[in-house]
Enzyme design. Sequence first.
Site: not given
Length: 662
Positions: A189, A253
Amino acid sequence: MGCAVLLWCWLLLGCSWGPRPPGVCAAALSTATYVLDDAGGLGRQFDGIGAVSGGGATSRLLVNYQEPYRSQILDYLFKPNFGASLHILKVEIGGDGQSTDGTEPSHMHYENDENYFRGYEWWLMKEAKKRNPKIKLIGLPWTFPAWIGKGENWPYDYPDVTAYYVVSWILGAKRYHDLDIDYIGIWNERAFSSKYIKNSAGIGSHLLTISQVVAIRKVSVLTVCVHWMRAHYPGTKTVPNALLTKKKLWSSEDYSTFNDEVGAGCWARILNQNYVNGNMTSTIAWNLVASYYEELPFGRCGLMTAKEPWSGHYKVEAPIWITAHTTQFTQPGWSYLQVDGQLEGGGSFVALTDGLGNLTIIIETMTHNHSQCIRPLLPHFSVTPQKATFYLRGSFYMVQTLQVWHSRLGFESGNSSLFQQLHPVKAWKGSFSLYLNVDEVYTLTTLKTGQKCGCPEPPPPQPFPSNYKDDFNIRNPPFSEAPNFADQTGVFEYFINSSDPGDHVFTLRQVVVQRPITWASDADQTISLIGNFQWVNMTVTCDIYIEKQRDGGVFIAGRVDNGGIYVRRTKGVFFWVFADGTYRVTGDLAGEEILMKGLSGVRDNAWHTLTLNIQGTSASGLLNGYPLWENVTVSKPSNGWAAIGTRSFEFAQFDNFHVEAS
């Protein structure tokens, strides 16, 4: 009368299946037909369902379970045709930094240091492979040791160094654990570097034969290096540019939701709709198992819960059985059928085949309020009871019988029915019908291998022991970290103190000496938590050894109220001693709220015993068994964990930890 006539017609036809929703007349049901046909080709290849261990320290307490309970938990997660039967395990490549609920140790704390037995992810991958040799393994960094950035909080300034570090992890997995890593991510991320990706691919092409580099969404010139595109928490949608790449699309995710029935509804909805709406062929849940203190961020956001190794208690939550609806009846390499996937009355379905005549259909009818994930915001939609008729065409026309597995999430009654095998449905002239109520999941399949296995009930839950001791006297520990300690900044490892011939040969040592390249807001101090968040009154005793001269320092603490990504704001009662011979009592980890200070006589490179006693609104401290300070008023926080830690990123040792609490 109209309802009775329609019911009689249904019985005569003999091709519909499933009880009509209670109190709903057939005339009120929406009715639609759907065609399942492979004659015109198939859709995208299915890549599997998985879960994440890490990001971070989410499996921390799992390793401390005694047998047979630990193996039972692992069976529910990985054993084929048993429970979740996961196809993919994604693990954190530990980088010594805070990555959500704790830190995970790096295989290279320092540039000249390599150790491929730290932490528990190696063990977990081997346990997964032991149960399912076909499971796919993914590694992904959240944080990096400081030496990679050479003073900067950034891993890409020296891409060859970062690439070497990650490739070393892959090679170590193979050399020391015989683990083949199937995919490697870039940086969780965070921004990516095209130069780093190319360096990784270049180094990997010389050293690796089985690993593939994974990139984030926006990639153009890197297509030769990138195997698939991934998104986190996509809300079942894919950005148009990703579709244009023609690459595999994964939700790598997702979920991250409290594992009650609403969490199960969230998981059921996105497992189908990530493909139906977004063409994503794999969905990976964060996280695998909620095996961390529940009061840390995102408590119980795992597919199941195992947070009490001291009692052996664990709970197989509803998301495990929702997972089984897909994983027990498909395998990576199967293909989706080309269908719209939207049910007329709301909800969705997917159909998959192995190309050898087997067919699996998964249907979900989750309602809006009962399937909201933690993120992103879910737009309103409606789901109503409905009748669905499926026509089997192409190679499926001759299918006569489909096995049926069913779950109903009981939000109104409070009683859920999870992964129950029902009577098979018969196809008549290539068709069958189902009555679908809301908040249900159906799997219809030609496979007869499904199984809902159950172990004996685990022991009942118990709070963390109110009288707990650890002398760390273990010569060959199975894991690098002491049981039940949850590192929140820094890394605390078993240590053999060969220079001490006395009582402190085996200790616990804080080993991170530079602030890592961070993913979250790590504290400036190191800290490891332990115990019961509900503790109010406690006495914490620990032998301490300051290694850093002049400005080194350590603490013991009680009523510690925070950790994880919020560790910088941690409050509690902290008893500090420093190498310059002073002490402090503070109400926070940052050391800004000073409650008392003075001289202690403590020096570095000598063992001392600290004792912190908190009773009601009063706290006192002892040094080497003698009172050092007393009658300090403490009002907030009113409860919390015990903890140990250091003033900065520095070497320090701890021994003979003991807490008595209530």
